[in-house]
Design a protein around this motif. Structure first.
Motif, mmCIF file in Angstrom:
data_model
loop_
_atom_site.group_PDB
_atom_site.id
_atom_site.type_symbol
_atom_site.label_atom_id
_atom_site.label_comp_id
_atom_site.label_asym_id
_atom_site.label_seq_id
_atom_site.Cartn_x
_atom_site.Cartn_y
_atom_site.Cartn_z
ATOM 1 N N ASP A 187 49.792 34.703 -2.091
ATOM 2 C CA ASP A 187 50.540 35.233 -0.954
ATOM 3 C C ASP A 187 51.083 34.071 -0.122
ATOM 4 O O ASP A 187 50.331 33.189 0.320
ATOM 5 N N SER A 188 52.391 34.060 0.086
ATOM 6 C CA SER A 188 53.004 32.959 0.838
ATOM 7 C C SER A 188 52.527 32.911 2.285
ATOM 8 O O SER A 188 52.614 31.875 2.948
ATOM 9 N N GLN A 189 52.019 34.039 2.795
ATOM 10 C CA GLN A 189 51.543 34.097 4.177
ATOM 11 C C GLN A 189 50.044 33.824 4.287
ATOM 12 O O GLN A 189 49.496 33.790 5.398
ATOM 13 N N ALA A 190 49.387 33.648 3.138
ATOM 14 C CA ALA A 190 47.932 33.461 3.145
ATOM 15 C C ALA A 190 47.572 32.098 3.735
ATOM 16 O O ALA A 190 48.372 31.150 3.720
ATOM 17 N N LEU A 191 46.354 31.995 4.242
ATOM 18 C CA LEU A 191 45.861 30.729 4.776
ATOM 19 C C LEU A 191 45.679 29.726 3.643
ATOM 20 O O LEU A 191 45.459 30.110 2.492
ATOM 21 N N PRO A 192 45.763 28.419 3.925
ATOM 22 C CA PRO A 192 45.527 27.410 2.876
ATOM 23 C C PRO A 192 44.118 27.537 2.306
ATOM 24 O O PRO A 192 43.214 28.094 2.945
ATOM 25 N N MET A 193 43.933 27.002 1.101
ATOM 26 C CA MET A 193 42.615 27.030 0.477
ATOM 27 C C MET A 193 41.613 26.279 1.356
ATOM 28 O O MET A 193 41.891 25.150 1.775
ATOM 29 N N PRO A 194 40.458 26.862 1.648
ATOM 30 C CA PRO A 194 39.458 26.181 2.485
ATOM 31 C C PRO A 194 39.046 24.843 1.868
ATOM 32 O O PRO A 194 39.014 24.687 0.641
ATOM 33 N N ALA A 195 38.719 23.890 2.715
ATOM 34 C CA ALA A 195 38.375 22.542 2.258
ATOM 35 C C ALA A 195 37.181 22.551 1.308
ATOM 36 O O ALA A 195 37.151 21.806 0.316
ATOM 37 N N MET A 227 50.265 26.340 -7.577
ATOM 38 C CA MET A 227 51.052 27.133 -6.627
ATOM 39 C C MET A 227 50.340 27.312 -5.283
ATOM 40 O O MET A 227 50.897 27.888 -4.357
ATOM 41 N N LEU A 228 49.097 26.816 -5.176
ATOM 42 C CA LEU A 228 48.329 26.959 -3.939
ATOM 43 C C LEU A 228 48.573 25.779 -3.000
ATOM 44 O O LEU A 228 48.953 24.687 -3.432
ATOM 45 N N LYS A 229 48.302 25.992 -1.735
ATOM 46 C CA LYS A 229 48.334 24.930 -0.732
ATOM 47 C C LYS A 229 46.933 24.761 -0.163
ATOM 48 O O LYS A 229 46.194 25.737 0.006
ATOM 49 N N THR A 230 46.564 23.525 0.136
ATOM 50 C CA THR A 230 45.279 23.259 0.784
ATOM 51 C C THR A 230 45.539 22.941 2.257
ATOM 52 O O THR A 230 46.660 23.017 2.740
ATOM 53 N N GLU A 231 44.477 22.550 2.957
ATOM 54 C CA GLU A 231 44.587 22.361 4.408
ATOM 55 C C GLU A 231 45.414 21.142 4.789
ATOM 56 O O GLU A 231 45.925 21.052 5.898
#
Length: 540
Positions: free
Chosen positions: A222-230, A272-276
């Motif tokens: 989801d493009s609106q989802a929070l980044p992957m937790p550390a 495709m994921l983003k992290t903090e």
């Protein structure tokens, strides 16, 4: 705090006194990483004393303090002899709740399945940290770990990964990574007998919250989802590193194809994921690229074949989102300007092999990297486009970087020498052509489809004026011999011949020529008449 004093008190101290004594030592040395050589023997004795305490029935609080002391001591590889024994490693294994091969019981059940109190969990974490340090610093401990099948206990622990607390999972995965990195002989056993690759894939699947919508297709993040937790990112990195070790130089068979494709699909999801932070995202992408390089290139179709999400019609319905992510990652690594060998060549190799084997990937990348030429007044290595950056790398001082960049562009040009020279110029491509034996032109060995490669009108009109060496249209230069007499020209030509002859005789240079097969050879060999050996006759 005096070590002699600690050792003498430990001999007679009760549990509470041991706890208090070692806590003081830990506070004083928590940030110590360089130790006094003259106290090696005393620190080695302290290791043995601490192991003796851990071998007794002491409360978790005392166990934790003892393990903290052992962790500090294990930073010094010269005092680990007492720990790097069967008894020492078995004690640490029990403290970490890892079932070793020498212990009986149900092999499918890990003792970490039991609910641990917070204090007991800290004991497990400290024991795992100790094991990581000891295994890293001691070859003897590595051998003992193999002998007692410590990795088997780790694999049993992986089955309960969904119930892990963060640090237990992190250091369990790190220990598995260290064992698989430092003991290559263990990798085959981990793959075949203990199914570690499958278990690590399941850990990644759970950690990255993969939700399947097709056989090898994960739901789009989801493009609106929070980044992957550390914390999730940390565990994922350790699982990726361990998976890299286990798949290194392993081709697998038909039975492994499903597992490899599953890993490729998980890695696509990760890319495709983003992290903090941007830095952590780049690190995650780097590990994903490294692991993708270990997979059979035939599995890379999983990256672009997404029936549910769909793709671009002009690329056969394939989804190129992750290929664009890889291109962006590659350009970031180029822009860093350092550590190209470790940071850049893996992604270049991945994109090269993907382009060689998958037509749609090659077509998409070529459209981004080598769009149709229009302005040919500027040298191909000058500028800020990704093509300019890659052409500059073709003359890099590091041979591996230079060859990898050149091979990438060559594959994008369907291994056609003429096409490559059009985009790079002969001077930049000379190294690749020499290595490939293609100085006389032609193509590489891979067969490609006959498509695209149409020239722009701007390029067609400028083509007759392009300098093939530099790859661009040069400004007219004054002719240095235009005003010379014929005698002066002859004199300068003879001087040039004499200089070449002198340098050649002194072995400063060696004039070379091109054989008919496109390879280099000494000039005298290439000038010989190839038919002169067949000039014999039947005369008496």
């Amino acid at each position: 705090m005096d070590l002699n004093n600690i050792l003498s008190q430990l001999e007679t101290a009760n549990e509470e006194e041991v706890d208090s004594l070692l806590q003081q030592y830990n506070r004083e040395n928590s940030h110590t990483f360089a130790f006094e050589p003259k106290e090696e023997a005393l620190r080695s004795k302290l290791c043995q004393s601490v192991l003796t305490v851990l071998g007794r029935q002491v409360p978790p609080s005392c166990q934790k303090t003892c393990l903290e002391t052992l962790r500090i001591l294990s930073r010094d590889k010269r005092v680990l002899a007492p720990v790097a024994t069967r008894e020492g490693m078995m004690i640490l294994g029990r403290m970490a709740r890892l079932r070793t091969g020498e212990e009986g019981g149900d092999e499918e059940k890990s003792s970490q399945e039991d609910t641990l109190s917070e204090e007991e969990e800290r004991v497990v974490v400290e024991a795992l940290k100790c094991l990581c340090n000891v295994v890293y610093n001691s070859p003897a401990a590595q051998q003992v770990s193999v002998d007692v099948q410590l990795a088997h206990g780790l694999c049993a622990s992986l089955r309960t990964a969904r119930s892990w607390r963060h640090e237990v999972g992190l250091f369990s995965l790190r220990l598995l990574f260290l064992l698989s990195a430092l003991r290559p002989d263990l990798r085959g056993v981990l793959r075949r007998e203990w199914h570690a690759v499958r278990l690590l894939s399941e850990v990644l699947e759970h950690t990255l919250d993969v939700r399947w919508v097709g056989p090898y297709e994960a739901a789009c993040p989801d493009s609106q989802a929070l980044p992957m937790p550390a914390e999730d990112n940390e565990r994922a990195m350790e699982a990726l590193k361990a998976s890299f070790n286990l798949t290194l130089s392993y081709t697998g068979g038909e039975e492994d194809d499903h597992q490899f494709r599953l890993i490729a699909a998980i890695l696509r999801h990760l890319l495709m994921l983003k992290t903090e932070t941007e830095e952590k995202t780049e690190e995650a992408h780097s590990h994903a690229v490294n692991l993708l390089n270990n997979l059979p290139v035939s599995c890379l179709d999983v990256l672009i074949d997404l029936p549910v999400q769909g793709g671009e019609e002009k690329y056969g319905g394939k989804n190129m989102d992750v290929i664009q992510v890889l291109l962006d990652f590659m350009e970031k690594r180029i822009d860093k300007g350092s550590n190209y060998k470790e940071g850049l060549t893996p992604v270049l190799s991945l994109l090269t092999e993907g382009s060689r084997q998958h037509r749609e990937i090659r077509r998409y990348i070529k459209a981004q990297v080598l769009p149709p030429l229009k302005d040919v007044k500027i040298r191909p290595e000058i500028g800020t486009t990704i093509r300019n950056k890659l052409v500059r790398l073709m003359t890099h001082v590091d041979m591996g970087v230079k060859q990898t960049a050149a091979e990438f562009l060559f594959v994008l040009c369907k291994e056609s020498v003429d096409n490559l020279l059009k985009y790079t110029g002969y001077g930049n491509a000379a190294g690749l052509l020499v290595a490939r034996g293609l100085l006389a032109g032609g193509r590489g060995e891979t067969q490609y489809s006959e498509d695209e490669d149409s020239d722009t009108e701007e390029y067609k009109s400028a083509k007759p004026f392009i300098n093939p060496i530099t790859g661009h249209v040069e400004e007219p230069m004054p002719n240095p011999i235009e005003e010379m007499t014929e005698e002066q020209k002859e004199y300068e030509a003879q001087e040039l011949v004499n200089m070449f002859d002198k340098l050649s005789r002194q072995n400063v240079i060696r004039p070379m020529g091109v054989r008919p097969d496109g390879t280099l050879a000494p000039l005298e060999e290439t000038l010989c008449d190839p038919h002169e050996d067949n000039s014999g006759s039947d005369s008496d």
